[in-house]
Write an enzyme that holds these catalytic residues in place. Structure first.
Site, PDB file in Angstrom:
ATOM      1  N   VAL A 162       0.828  -1.209   0.000  1.00 64.23           N
ATOM      2  CA  VAL A 162       0.000   0.000   0.000  1.00 64.23           C
ATOM      3  C   VAL A 162       0.865   1.263   0.000  1.00 64.23           C
ATOM      4  CG1 VAL A 162      -1.805   1.269   1.238  1.00 64.23           C
ATOM      5  CG2 VAL A 162      -1.875  -1.231   1.165  1.00 64.23           C
ATOM      6  N   GLU A 175     -10.309   5.888   5.629  1.00 64.85           N
ATOM      7  CA  GLU A 175     -11.110   5.222   4.587  1.00 64.85           C
ATOM      8  C   GLU A 175     -10.443   3.925   4.139  1.00 64.85           C
ATOM      9  OE1 GLU A 175     -14.239   6.465   2.835  1.00 64.85           O
ATOM     10  OE2 GLU A 175     -14.074   4.322   2.584  1.00 64.85           O
ATOM     11  N   GLY A 195     -10.661  -1.336   1.028  1.00 61.28           N
ATOM     12  CA  GLY A 195      -9.833  -0.646   0.035  1.00 61.28           C
ATOM     13  C   GLY A 195     -10.499   0.512  -0.663  1.00 61.28           C
ATOM     14  N   GLU A 235      -2.102 -14.512   1.191  1.00 63.39           N
ATOM     15  CA  GLU A 235      -0.762 -14.530   1.763  1.00 63.39           C
ATOM     16  C   GLU A 235      -0.265 -15.981   1.848  1.00 63.39           C
ATOM     17  OE1 GLU A 235       0.667 -11.671   3.127  1.00 63.39           O
ATOM     18  OE2 GLU A 235      -1.075 -10.342   3.037  1.00 63.39           O
ATOM     19  N   LYS A 279     -12.570  -5.298  10.167  1.00 65.06           N
ATOM     20  CA  LYS A 279     -13.289  -4.337   9.328  1.00 65.06           C
ATOM     21  C   LYS A 279     -14.726  -4.180   9.805  1.00 65.06           C
ATOM     22  CE  LYS A 279     -10.600  -5.491   5.164  1.00 65.06           C
ATOM     23  NZ  LYS A 279     -10.612  -6.461   4.028  1.00 65.06           N
ATOM     24  N   GLY A 283      -5.298  -4.563  -2.493  1.00 62.79           N
ATOM     25  CA  GLY A 283      -4.373  -4.424  -3.600  1.00 62.79           C
ATOM     26  C   GLY A 283      -3.700  -3.062  -3.589  1.00 62.79           C
TER      27      GLY A 283
END
Lengths: 425, 425
Positions: free
Chosen positions: B14, B129, B134, B190, B205, B302
């Site tokens: 990121v 955010e 994402g 992963e 989340k 991503g």
């Protein structure tokens, strides 16, 4: 606790919904948003509407001057629709230092720049999430979430009336007239449905959305427009056999020659997320260079979904001390292009062909002469004298398609192109 | 033009994406956002990563103290992940008057309240955010668009790894292990996939999203969690025959006894908009009292989709002079309920039943004794000795289901309940 007074101009469907949501949730907003929002005045000439909503006499105003001179009013909500007197009222409110929340797409599409300049000058906020696609949070998403992206395209089902009609024509095989009548009976279509079915409503919204997405003013007059009145149920059915769903799409694409903007009946692949958006639902599908594909889905119209957007803006305005102005304020009219000479698309073409030898080859050579490459041909029922033939082209120039069609229609073979529908790629 | 300096803590996936997006779009943001955003320092110990990204030596910092004392840094971007040292660094930045943008869901879910209190105290902004889903703009939508709604439920596919695996198991009939291996090969999972496949990532989340949606702190420990490791491909196939699609759903519902929060494999009707969300796409489906149903869809993870959210927050922070703080700041831990004694749902139940007379009646009476009403029964292939029998119940109490299952498994009929899957209603 901060107290914020609101005036509502117009108690139609959206105004009434806004009044109900604000009054019914007053305690909820005090506890969750730490703000006490009260409706301090309403401006509405229809007595029966005031009675219907049980409006307290003390908050009924008789003129915009009265609203503007009320020191308890901090936010003016314009939900009247139409350009005048809405424009005059909004400008008066801003000039008196009151922030404005509006659901008026025609006003914002035509005068957004002027309104924002006035708001800036008087240090007020102006908010317009409710102008486009009701409760679908697309305007704030474009302004505050996707602003780091270079957006390549925005495609939307942004009119609920036409989506309801096309859904009924698709799933129940209804005629346009029957589906329209049902939509009218359910309150999804107006008695005079022109603004929706001819695509004007979608054009206003696309003007606002594409201006924000592409950081340039896209005047509504530059948007190519075709309504759904001439859509034949039979094309919807043939399209389905080919894996397509018919939607009235609003499309804005960044191209090398400017932003291409258009609203027209479109075939879209059945596997595209927009294809599943049925009934009176709306959705906007946005592609950006960082985010990739994203879609926002919900009810685009109606009393409460639109009030949700209006009230969201009221609370935002009431809980933020300063405002940001959108690119409406600082952009020039730029190269918006409608469907122009070099417009390219795939096309679905239906030909009524007389079933005699040589017809297919004649049709094929008309396309070939225009360098149009045909991707698929379906000839359905060869038992009748005149048979429909469906051709789907590879992406090609629209002008070439028109020339080929002219040649076919003028040939002596009795074949006639009856439908041309653009296919979104 | 306003100039804003940014520091990036951590140049992983990121962080690298954020660096690339900011540097590649610097001129674009100057022209469209009227702000010049420059990366003034990066904090990243891995030399090879610095080289890979072509980072200028002059902007490499060696400590958080160095970042905090740099007067050119106005916004600190924390994209390191994990609790420590991220928490220490974020607090240091805020205490030095620097606003923070973070993508760290674990940190925000566990310490969001503390971080926001510190931000307030030092008059800084804190933006997150990117912590959830994402590029899907769900946090700002909850805060700034839907805040006028009383939300009744939030359901989401908020983990891309598990959605990819389940999509492959559904569409290609793959085993869990094969689908996981493919997801790993594509970089969607992963090497150690625990955090995703066991549902921890979704729980973090959901804690953040449900806290915002329901204006109350929902600690992650209160969220019921079941991963996808034990999902059998055969149940996915039987479910499809019944019109269901299997998803790892994160669900938060307002009930009379508190907010019910859970993450588990769930059957959802094939006609529900979430059913069509495939591959590594994410979506959040929210129902509010004004807006009705709305859905936000996009890539939840991503390099670039997450950078889109980070950069959106950076620009927001750089172009707004004051900030709003979310309900994290001012709410108490309240009655979050996990799946409790009175939890109700419909259930899909697969029984391996020996095919001899009396079995169906025994199974039926076990359910009947618990007052469970069975909506559908499918008995597939009666030619074998042991046959699968699928039952779908009407909404019922989970405890009753457990009791009926116990009775069936302990009976002498050789029948055994092998799968119980909750059906979202």
């Amino acid at each position: 606790m901060r107290k914020v007074g609101v005036a509502i101009l117009g108690l139609g469907v959206v105004g009434g919904g806004t009044y109900k949501v604000l009054t019914e949730h007053r305690e909820f907003y005090k506890s969750t948003q730490k703000v006490d929002i009260s409706v301090e005045c309403v401006l509405e000439p229809r007595k029966e509407r005031l009675l219907e909503l049980g409006i307290d006499e003390n908050i009924i105003c008789s003129s915009i001057a009265e609203v503007c001179s009320n020191p308890d009013v901090e936010i003016v909500v314009e939900v009247m629709g139409g350009v005048e007197p809405a424009k005059e009222y909004v400008l008066a409110a801003l000039r008196n230092g009151k922030s404005v929340v509006t659901s008026n797409k025609e006003l914002y599409c035509k005068y957004g720049y002027e309104l924002e300049e006035t708001a800036k000058k008087h240090n007020c906020g102006i908010f317009y999430e409710a102008t486009c696609v009701g409760g679908v949070p697309v305007i704030r998403t474009l302004l505050d979430n996707l602003q780091g992206n270079e957006i390549s395209s925005l495609m939307g089902i942004i009119n609920g009336t036409t989506n309801y009609i096309l859904t009924k024509m698709t799933s129940d095989g209804m005629s346009y007239d029957d589906a329209l009548a049902e939509a009218q009976a359910l309150g999804y279509a107006e008695k005079n449905p022109e603004a929706d079915v001819e695509g004007f409503d979608a054009v206003y919204k696309l003007s606002i959305l594409s201006s924000l997405a592409f950081h340039t003013k896209i005047p509504y007059e530059k948007i190519y427009r075709e309504g759904i009145k001439d859509v034949c149920p039979i094309d919807i059915q043939y399209g389905r056999q080919l894996g397509y769903v018919m939607k009235l799409l609003a499309i804005a694409k960044n191209t090398s020659s400017g932003v291409e903007v258009r609203v027209h009946p479109t075939f879209i692949s059945g596997s595209h997320p927009l294809a599943a958006v049925g009934d009176n639902f709306n959705a906007v599908y946005i592609t950006g260079d960082s985010i990739g594909d994203t879609m926002l889905y919900g009810l685009g119209a109606g009393e409460f979904p639109t009030a949700s957007a209006v009230v969201g803006d009221i609370i935002y305005c009431a809980t933020h001390d300063n405002y940001n102005y959108s690119p409406f304020s600082n952009t020039q009219v730029a190269g918006a292009v409608r469907i122009s000479d070099n417009f390219r698309s795939s096309y679905y073409i239906r030909v009524e062909a007389e079933d005699r030898s040589g017809v297919l080859s004649k049709i094929a050579s008309a396309f070939s002469r225009q360098s149009i490459s045909v991707a698929r041909v379906v000839q359905d029922d060869v038992s009748k004298g005149s048979v429909p033939m469906i051709l789907v082209t590879h992406p090609t120039n629209e002008n070439s398609v028109r020339k080929a069609v002219e040649e076919i229609n003028e040939s002596s073979l009795g074949s006639r192109v009856v439908s041309i529908i653009r296919v979104a790629g």
